[in-house]
Write an enzyme that holds these catalytic residues in place. Structure first.
Site, PDB file in Angstrom:
ATOM      1  N   LYS A  52       0.772  -1.250   0.011  1.00 59.70           N
ATOM      2  CA  LYS A  52       0.070  -0.056  -0.029  1.00 59.70           C
ATOM      3  C   LYS A  52       0.855   1.187   0.024  1.00 59.70           C
ATOM      4  O   LYS A  52       0.668   2.208  -0.742  1.00 59.70           O
ATOM      5  CB  LYS A  52      -0.895   0.036   1.130  1.00 59.70           C
ATOM      6  CG  LYS A  52      -2.031  -1.088   0.895  1.00 59.70           C
ATOM      7  CD  LYS A  52      -2.886  -1.568   2.375  1.00 59.70           C
ATOM      8  CE  LYS A  52      -3.783  -2.523   2.159  1.00 59.70           C
ATOM      9  NZ  LYS A  52      -4.411  -2.913   3.451  1.00 59.70           N
ATOM     10  N   GLN A  96      -4.188  -1.430   9.807  1.00 65.50           N
ATOM     11  CA  GLN A  96      -4.029  -2.725   9.199  1.00 65.50           C
ATOM     12  C   GLN A  96      -4.732  -3.928  10.136  1.00 65.50           C
ATOM     13  O   GLN A  96      -4.144  -3.780  11.346  1.00 65.50           O
ATOM     14  CB  GLN A  96      -2.790  -3.347   8.690  1.00 65.50           C
ATOM     15  CG  GLN A  96      -2.734  -4.636   8.053  1.00 65.50           C
ATOM     16  CD  GLN A  96      -3.443  -4.436   6.651  1.00 65.50           C
ATOM     17  OE1 GLN A  96      -3.393  -3.445   5.967  1.00 65.50           O
ATOM     18  NE2 GLN A  96      -4.161  -5.488   6.012  1.00 65.50           N
ATOM     19  N   ASP A 119     -10.954   3.158   4.862  1.00 68.28           N
ATOM     20  CA  ASP A 119     -11.235   1.676   4.724  1.00 68.28           C
ATOM     21  C   ASP A 119     -12.760   1.834   4.742  1.00 68.28           C
ATOM     22  O   ASP A 119     -13.362   0.573   4.538  1.00 68.28           O
ATOM     23  CB  ASP A 119     -10.695   1.025   6.022  1.00 68.28           C
ATOM     24  CG  ASP A 119      -9.383   0.341   5.452  1.00 68.28           C
ATOM     25  OD1 ASP A 119      -9.303  -0.048   4.366  1.00 68.28           O
ATOM     26  OD2 ASP A 119      -8.395   0.064   6.382  1.00 68.28           O
TER      27      ASP A 119
END
Ligand code: NDP
Length: 304
Positions: A52, A96, A119
């Site tokens: 990412k 994460q 997200d």
């Protein structure tokens, strides 16, 4: 012959569009920025986060990788998120998952400023998605819609069956398909006679987390199969269950000592009208949509 929905090519096209938008924003003095928080040393998480961060660099976004230790407390993580919420050069905050057991994941996700929630996991964004208001939608489900749209697969009026109801994939995927005017059925572990329902699907989305769970008998011939699952096969027995006699897979398996299969038995793909392969289908879209969400967040926060 079924059509293969090449997620990698679609992901590359989206990334190119994002890079163009980043260049246009630079002319206005704006550089979208992503903070990626990676706790501890989970190998898979490290691979995901590093790719990412690398994609940010590739597309011209600013990024900041923050790596708290495995034994970090919820309080320390809340303090970290509060700091990121206030940093002006940070437009998107990515934490994460999974987090270590001692960290209260929900408390943390709820602490992210919804305008920086790239997200799409914050309840405010989940609610906005449900209400069909512009929102930061979760990346994998948003990627599924992009695959269907850019492959010219009609959604409106079709019966979409989503197997899996997680907040990260199943539920938001169902909501996005509904907003695209599909007739949507959501199935889960308590669903009775699952095969009878999946056989009605024009579009079948599998987000279960069990290798090859959807068998050929559960698929309507001609259906579009979207396989979200990522399951690693590392024993010969597991490999042979799905890929015995597949020379290409065999050599990859020999080389790496493992291979990946989705939640749909690959033998079902032959029946499909179109399908996303694993790997190379849905997976590559997740990072592309994260980049797109970060740029979107940067614009939303500045009222652009
Ligand atoms: P979760 O474990 O959070 O959810 C799994 C869902 O599958 C649950 O809703 C569960 O039902 C349902 N399920 C489990 N067993 C059955 C069963 N026997 N019959 C019907 N439904 C069942 O997983 P995620 O949604 O996070 O992920 C799903 C898969 O997608 C995983 O393989 C994951 O690795 C992959 N993934 C891939 C991504 C990508 O970028 N391509 C991104 C995110 C995930 P219930 O709610 O009743 O327990």
């Amino acid at each position: 012959m079924p059509k293969i929905l090449e997620g990698a090519a679609i992901s590359a096209a989206i990334k190119q569009e994002v890079a163009e938008e980043v260049r246009a924003l630079a002319q206005r003095g704006v550089r979208p920025g992503l903070a990626a928080v990676l706790v501890g040393n989970v190998a898979a998480s490290e691979i995901y986060v590093r790719s990412k961060v690398a994609t940010c660099a590739e597309l011209g976004l600013y990024s900041d990788l923050i790596t708290p230790p495995e034994d970090v407390t919820t309080e320390a993580m809340l303090g970290l998120v509060a700091g990121l919420n206030h940093r002006d050069e940070i437009d998107g905050i990515l934490i994460q998952l999974p987090l270590p057991k001692q960290v209260d994941t929900k408390a943390l996700l709820d602490a992210v400023d919804p305008v920086k929630d790239v997200d799409g996991f914050h309840p405010v964004n989940a609610g906005r998605l449900q209400a069909n208001r512009p929102a930061l939608a979760p990346c994998t489900p948003a990627g599924i819609i992009e695959i269907l749209r850019r492959s010219g697969i009609a959604i409106a009026g079709r019966h979409a069956v989503v197997v899996g109801r997680s907040d990260i994939v199943g539920k938001p995927a169902a909501m996005l398909l509904l907003h695209e005017n599909a007739t949507v059925t959501i199935c889960h572990s308590k669903t009775r006679d699952l095969g009878a329902i999946t056989r009605q699907a024009d579009i079948l989305v599998a987000a279960i987390g069990h290798a090859g769970f959807i068998t050929p008998e559960m698929v309507r011939p001609g259906a579009t199969l979207i396989d979200v699952g990522i399951n690693r096969l590392s024993t010969r027995e597991e490999f042979d269950r799905f890929f015995k006699g597949d020379a290409k897979r065999e050599s990859a398996f020999q080389k790496r000592g493992s291979t990946i299969v989705g939640d749909i038995d690959p033998r079902a793909f032959a029946l499909a009208g179109a399908y996303t392969p694993v790997p190379g289908g849905v997976g590559p879209l997740t990072i592309a949509m994260l980049m797109a969400n970060t740029v979107r967040a940067a614009k939303m926060r500045r009222g652009l």
